[in-house]
Design a protein around this motif. Structure first.
Motif, PDB file in Angstrom:
ATOM      1  N   MET A   1       0.848  -1.180   0.000  1.00  0.00           N
ATOM      2  CA  MET A   1       0.000   0.000   0.000  1.00  0.00           C
ATOM      3  C   MET A   1       0.894   1.244   0.000  1.00  0.00           C
ATOM      4  O   MET A   1       1.845   1.347   0.764  1.00  0.00           O
ATOM      5  N   THR A   2       0.565   2.195  -0.834  1.00  0.00           N
ATOM      6  CA  THR A   2       1.292   3.455  -0.886  1.00  0.00           C
ATOM      7  C   THR A   2       1.013   4.246   0.383  1.00  0.00           C
ATOM      8  O   THR A   2      -0.129   4.352   0.820  1.00  0.00           O
ATOM      9  N   ARG A   3       2.039   4.810   0.960  1.00  0.00           N
ATOM     10  CA  ARG A   3       1.835   5.652   2.132  1.00  0.00           C
ATOM     11  C   ARG A   3       1.189   6.958   1.711  1.00  0.00           C
ATOM     12  O   ARG A   3       1.534   7.536   0.686  1.00  0.00           O
ATOM     13  N   SER A   4       0.259   7.390   2.512  1.00  0.00           N
ATOM     14  CA  SER A   4      -0.436   8.639   2.200  1.00  0.00           C
ATOM     15  C   SER A   4      -0.762   9.342   3.505  1.00  0.00           C
ATOM     16  O   SER A   4      -0.563   8.799   4.583  1.00  0.00           O
ATOM     17  N   ILE A   5      -1.249  10.566   3.373  1.00  0.00           N
ATOM     18  CA  ILE A   5      -1.590  11.357   4.554  1.00  0.00           C
ATOM     19  C   ILE A   5      -3.010  11.897   4.406  1.00  0.00           C
ATOM     20  O   ILE A   5      -3.397  12.372   3.338  1.00  0.00           O
TER      21      ILE A   5
END
Length: 136
Positions: A1-5
Motif C-alpha cells: 500500500m502506498t503511504r499517504s496522509i
C-alpha cells in the motif's frame, strides 16, 4: 500500500469550506462526503478531511484552537510561481485570508501563506528543483 496522509481539520461551515478548498485546487471525493464531513483530495497521496465541529468532537476531547492561532502550517506544492499567486487570489475570493505571513521569494523558491475560512494555515509554495540540485 502506498503511504499517504489524511489531514483532518475542524470547520465551522462545511459547505463554505468545500467551496474554498475546491477554489484553491482540491477535488471533492464524493465517496467520503456526508453531512458531517468530506474528503478533499490534493494528490494521489494527500487528502484533507473537513469535519464539522460535532464530528470533530467524536474524534478527540482536545479543544479546537481559536481562529487567530496556529498549531501547524500545511505547505502545498504548486507547479509555478503563477500557480502560487492564483491559489492566493482564489483563497482571498472564497473566504480565506491572503499573506498571513510575509511573502517569501528566494528566487528558486516562492511561497505565500494563506488562511482558510477557519484560520487553518496553508502555505502555497513553488520550488525550482533544478536550481536546488545546482546549489548542491
Amino acid at each position: 500500500m502506498t503511504r499517504s496522509i489524511f489531514i483532518s481539520l475542524p470547520v465551522t461551515d462545511l459547505k463554505a469550506s468545500i467551496a474554498f478548498y475546491e477554489a484553491i485546487g482540491f477535488k471533492n471525493n464524493p465517496q467520503f462526503t456526508g453531512d458531517e464531513g468530506t474528503c478533499m483530495v490534493w494528490s494521489d497521496t494527500i487528502s484533507f478531511m473537513l469535519l464539522t465541529h460535532a464530528k470533530w468532537g467524536t474524534m478527540t476531547r482536545r479543544p479546537i484552537t481559536p481562529k487567530d492561532s496556529s498549531e501547524v502550517m500545511l505547505a502545498l506544492s504548486c507547479d509555478s510561481r503563477e500557480a502560487v499567486d492564483a491559489m492566493a487570489e482564489a483563497a482571498g475570493a472564497h473566504g480565506g485570508s491572503v499573506d498571513i505571513n510575509p511573502v517569501e521569494d528566494h528566487g528558486f523558491m516562492y511561497g505565500r501563506d494563506l488562511g482558510d475560512p477557519d484560520g487553518h494555515a496553508i502555505g502555497a509554495m513553488w520550488m525550482d528543483a533544478s536550481a536546488m540540485s545546482a546549489q548542491g
